[in-house]
Write an enzyme that holds these catalytic residues in place. Structure first.
Site: not given
Ligand SMILES: Cc1cc2nc3c(=O)[nH]c(=O)nc-3n(C[C@H](O)[C@H](O)[C@H](O)COP(=O)(O)O)c2cc1C
Ligand SMILES: Cc1cc2nc3c(=O)[nH]c(=O)nc-3n(C[C@H](O)[C@H](O)[C@H](O)COP(=O)(O)OP(=O)(O)OC[C@H]3O[C@@H](n4cnc5c(N)ncnc54)[C@H](O)[C@@H]3O)c2cc1C
Ligand SMILES: Cc1cc2nc3c(=O)[nH]c(=O)nc-3n(C[C@H](O)[C@H](O)[C@H](O)COP(=O)(O)OP(=O)(O)OC[C@H]3O[C@@H](n4cnc5c(N)ncnc54)[C@H](O)[C@@H]3O)c2cc1C
Ligand SMILES: Cc1cc2nc3c(=O)[nH]c(=O)nc-3n(C[C@H](O)[C@H](O)[C@H](O)COP(=O)(O)O)c2cc1C
Ligand code: FES
Ligand code: FES
Lengths: 307, 290, 307, 290
Positions: C129, C132, C267
């Site tokens: 990652n 972030c 996600g």
């Molecule tokens: C609550 C939350 C926590 C997340 N934590 C991480 C994380 O720890 N590491 C990471 O690479 N992405 C993290 N993400 C990003 C997601 O992995 C993903 O890339 C992003 O939410 C887009 O996908 P989605 O629209 O289906 O949620 C997080 C997203 C959300 C909503």
């Protein structure tokens, strides 16, 4: 009712209220005139103009996405001469500032267009579009590189006495760097933000929906991105900011103002509610009254001082 | 100032599987609307789906002060619309766009937009202008309203040709029969379950070949309209077609809904707005490639 | 019923189907185990891990936006040791590939974490990652500069034999440049996209809602941005892509696949429908069957060949 | 596998301006739910508003196999919920979270989470545990369900203290009176229109000062809960409070809904999930600063 002060000054331009239309969703005003008393607006920004007429991109040009739309109009416009002859006289009757959104494929074109526009009467300011994601040449190319952005800004400044507003793209790593570059190049104000680059696939045809493949995302979906951009630029650059991107209600507008926008502009919302500008204007006025805030300017950027 | 009107739904009925007839009180539309014009409906009060949806005005009822649309449920907006019930309210903008050109009364028809109209019509019978109205599927919607207006005009012979996938999708049949004895109804289905077995354009082709038509109005799927336009070109006849495009503003301001139309000496083509210059265009104006 | 081939190979890793969970919305699987038969998933990506435990950002950490959410969790996690001792054994029972999402504040930390994780059994791949938006140090800082991104990638590669997936941010001017850089540095696959940088203002308090001021936008709102990123990277880089960002339905997933994603990850959708992954999996299977497509891999990137 | 259940609404009533009581068939909840637990409702079928909304379970009715929530319309989700009608369907996930710790029957109460429980309770009367249940506004919701359970326990004296802005917002008064004669009802309003004129916490303070309470359960606005916690600390009494936070997943996976709670030797604090470790926490566990 107590009077509240909604006036805004942006780059020497006095607006009677902070509500402007964004470029491209309001045409040249005519089409919305049956729905909105244009003379009540703070200002009107017209569809992006180029030196010569442009046919625009092949359709489909628009696709709906969750809480947003992708557009790829491609700057279809009748060119500056037609604008001067047939549109500007019409707009002048409303006695509101007309901001002309301008685009070009080369720095020289921006310069020439600025010069042409500056010969006309009744233009209040130029909004330099260096952020259009829907054209092959120019557009985003200028908006995503600080040096190029500064160059375009300088070229326009050198060819006009009008206030120059530069419209930035969110499709960059650090928007505040671009903002700084155009500020140093002489920009008088900033418009934030243009659309976010996106696309959509047609499942049946198994190819991109838009004729241009890519499009620009606008509407409520991008509001968080736009507010973030306003916030970041407000922290780093002292130019006045016109905030836009997903503003549909007075609450939305106030979020932008608290994040640092002196004025705000309404785009996609007009499609859903042709009276959106007026509803937002009245909503802002009510908010000030209810919260006993005398001057709108007291709210500009307040969110920065409370953290 | 014009704006969205909040109107009360007076009827919402599934007249065929997936097809709804929705009427609502609107004295304004009853008096202002022209056949071929459309309304813009807000199907949702939230940001998703975001945009209003366009529907052709399918009928006006002067006695009841009602207007109506006929729509097919194809996606989320129309599904939400179908959930509305009688007495519910609906936000409506319109009438929008440019409708069909009605043949002027008592004189040879000359569509404004077809400069060669008069000449092309040299063969038409002394007193009667012979009109074909060609509908594909839900394309009957604006054409029904058109028929409501045409039926009151003198000196017309009206052939209405309706094509659909199957019997069930042949909409408004009884209503059309009731409109006027002046109207001849021709049906076609893809599966042969009713009327002619084949595309409705083949029926049109036959009528044109027999020199029975002077003017055509059409609305339906793009492929059908393209064929209609080709036939009209072949027989050198005037006609108008109603197009559909994804819209943004619906009022001509955003340039989203364009279709390619014939240009002038300087430009080989230009992009015309379906919501403003259309949705009804002279068939020969359209460049169909895209 | 005809069998359809849903298998996917990503960087040597064989998945029985293309449906993965994104990092951060599915915890470590446990919380969703009552709702989803985890053994049916193509793979599971766990919450971002760091070398040492992290408390995360102060609340509020989440705010709803139009068709999306902004989050600023700030990588709260129990650290790699706790993960190895208490979580990995639990996850192993499901016999699906476990992808570990990893983050660090320095290149050395990424390297050390990669080394630690590589000593463990039952890890199928590392997802690095560098995107972030919710941490002060590291994160996006690495993901928005090609050189830094390459450096982190190399450091991880040098410390592991596991396949290395690098997760990129859309908050950059040209995502394909970053993609190229990490490809050259040895990345085996790419995850696209992490969240879009955004923020929201609390009108009552007149300050940013999130404790961290900024947050990452996810959900349907960003789907057009994510598809665009997948498309752009597919055109320029030949690494396999895991697509993510607003995937809620099988249709969404298929858009990503046609744009060039070999696998997809779900996600935010889990929050609205805990069974989203399974519904999407079944939907993809049905689509293939109905359209008589034997292998999912035949659809990967098709939208590029038809334009 | 657990999942959203589609349940049928059996009652949707505006019991006070802006406050709705909604009950629905759910044998599952009736048997599984504990007071203080919550359900997650999908208020919309579209992407806006996107997230489900959490509501405390306010009541279960074993005879009718119904559960119920009591909610206030404050935004778009609750406004959409209020539009649902009897016989409509609703998607419900739950029961979720950790509810109130009920005093164990026939022995001194010792909340698991309050290590000093037993000691703190040394003064309580031989046979009767004296409980104060403190509700602010719509905070009565989980507490009503709690009362349903408490009323069946022997050896309790229950004081219920309800505060609201004005008479109209004093919810479920008659229902509480009907629950059990064992329960003493104390009312407070901000505007003095009913009962004590002032914050409900002042009534609690008086009871505590008079040494009439051994244990407190509370739910309401954060400021109220903070005051309750302060009072409990002052009088060294155990108690539990139910918190609200913006949620994402609702099931403990996303770490969105955390609040600051007391740490251990290594950390001065830790972030606990309101949806999983809560929504009910021992009052003394919460660090209230944020
Ligand atoms: C609550 C939350 C926590 C997340 N934590 C991480 C994380 O720890 N590491 C990471 O690479 N992405 C993290 N993400 C990003 C997601 O992995 C993903 O890339 C992003 O939410 C887009 O996908 P989605 O629209 O289906 O949620 C997080 C997203 C959300 C909503
Ligand atoms: C002037 C005008 C008049 C109209 N009159 C009528 C009428 O009288 N009756 C009527 O039923 N309809 C009419 N339509 C069409 C109608 O507006 C659409 O069917 C409606 O907007 C669909 O909305 P939806 O939300 O239900 O579908 P959406 O969810 O928006 O999409 C519907 C389906 O159509 C497909 N689709 C949508 N856009 C495209 C596209 N650009 N390319 C390929 N597939 C696409 C999608 O796959 C989707 O499954 C008219 C359209 C116009 C422009
Ligand atoms: C465990 C739990 C149990 C609950 N039980 C109940 C219950 O039994 N009954 C009940 O009525 N409610 C209950 N709530 C609260 C309820 O979930 C919310 O009122 C509801 O989600 C609001 O949804 P909405 O869409 O109507 O409002 P939204 O549109 O989401 O927002 C509502 C209003 O509240 C304000 N608001 C929202 N979030 C914030 C914030 N973070 N900071 C400041 N202002 C904010 C906004 O300004 C907005 O006007 C509970 C919450 C939790 C976490
Ligand atoms: C249909 C359409 C056309 C647009 N045309 C232009 C344009 O010509 N010049 C420009 O600078 N921005 C153009 N934009 C971008 C808008 O001016 C605005 O920056 C963006 O839409 C965000 O605001 P909104 O979310 O309120 O629509 C256009 C946007 C849309 C939707
Ligand atoms: S929909 Fe905007 S111009 Fe036609
Ligand atoms: S809401 Fe996801 S952890 Fe509580």
């Amino acid at each position: 009712m107590v009077a509240v002060d909604l006036t805004v000054e942006i780059a020497g331009l006095k607006l009677k209220n902070p509500v402007i239309t964004v470029s491209g969703t309001f045409g040249f005003g005519q089409e919305y005139a049956p729905y909105v008393d244009l003379s009540r607006l703070g200002a009107i920004t017209v569809k992006g103009l180029t030196l010569l007429p442009r046919p625009g991109n092949p359709p489909p040009r628009l696709v709906e996405t969750p809480a947003g739309i992708l557009n790829a109009i491609g700057l279809q416009n009748p060119g500056v001469e037609y604008f001067a002859a047939s549109i500007l006289p019409y707009l002048s009757q409303f006695k509101i500032p007309v901001i002309v959104n301008m685009a070009g494929e080369t720095v020289e074109e921006y310069a020439a267009l600025a010069a042409k526009l500056s010969e006309l009467n009744n233009i209040a300011a130029l909004e330099v579009n260096i952020s259009c994601p829907n054209v092959k040449k120019g557009g985003l190319q200028f908006g995503s590189d600080p040096t190029a952005a500064a160059e375009v800004t300088r070229a326009v400044k050198n060819n006009t006495c009008l206030p120059v507003i530069v419209k930035l793209s969110p499709n960059v790593t650090r928007i505040e760097i671009i903002a700084q570059a155009v500020a140093q190049a002489g920009a008088d104000a900033l418009s934030l933000i243009n659309t976010v680059l996106g696309m959509a696939i047609d499942l049946k045809e198994r190819r991109p929906i838009l004729g241009n493949i890519f499009g620009g995302l606008s509407g409520p979906a991008i509001k968080p991105v736009a507010i973030r951009a306003v916030w970041q630029v407000f922290e780093e650059v002292s130019l006045p900011i016109i905030g836009m991107g997903g503003i549909f209600t007075a609450q939305d507008a106030l979020e932008f103002i608290m994040a640092g926008a002196k004025a705000i502009a309404v785009g996609t919302a007009n499609f859903i509610n042709p009276r959106a500008t007026i509803d937002i204007l009245e909503g802002i006025e009510n908010y000030l009254r209810e919260n006993k805030i005398e001057k709108l300017s007291d709210l500009v950027g307040v969110a920065h001082y409370k953290t | 100032m014009a704006s969205y009107n909040t109107v009360k739904i007076t009827r919402q009925e599934e007249i065929a599987p997936g097809f709804y007839f929705l009427s609502f009180k609107s004295p304004f539309l009853v008096h202002q609307a022209q056949p071929g014009q459309f309304v813009y409906f807000r199907c949702s009060n939230t940001y998703d789906p975001l945009l209003p949806r366009p529907f052709s005005i399918a009928m006006v009822n002067e006695e009841k002060n009602e207007a109506a649309v006929l729509y097919q449920v194809v996606g989320r907006g129309t599904a939400l619309l179908a959930q509305k019930k009688e007495l519910d309210y609906l936000n409506v903008l319109g009438p929008l766009g440019r409708g069909f050109t009605l043949p002027p009364l008592g004189q040879p028809f000359q569509p404004k937009c077809c400069p060669k109209g008069l000449e092309q019509l040299k063969n038409f019978p002394q007193f009667f202008l012979r009109i074909a109205v060609v509908a594909g599927g839900v394309g009957i919607a604006p054409l029904f309203f058109l028929l409501q207006r045409l039926k009151d005009l003198p000196d017309l012979i009206i052939e209405i040709l309706i094509g659909a996938r199957s019997t069930k999708q042949l909409l408004l049949k009884p209503e059309i029969k009731n409109l006027s004895p002046q109207i001849n109804l021709h049906l076609a289905t893809d599966d042969g379950s009713c009327g002619y077995h084949g595309p409705v354009t083949e029926m049109l082709s036959t009528l044109l070949g027999a020199d029975k038509i002077d003017l055509v109005y059409a609305c339906g799927p793009k492929a059908m309209l393209k064929t209609v336009a080709k036939l009209l070109a072949e027989y050198n006849l005037p006609g108008e077609v109603s197009l559909e495009k994804q819209m943004g503003c619906g009022v001509g301001a955003c340039l989203s809904c364009v279709c390619k139309t014939k240009g002038d000496k300087e430009n080989s083509f230009r992009y015309s707005r379906v919501c403003k210059e259309g949705p009804v265009f002279p068939a020969q104006e359209i460049i169909w490639e895209d």
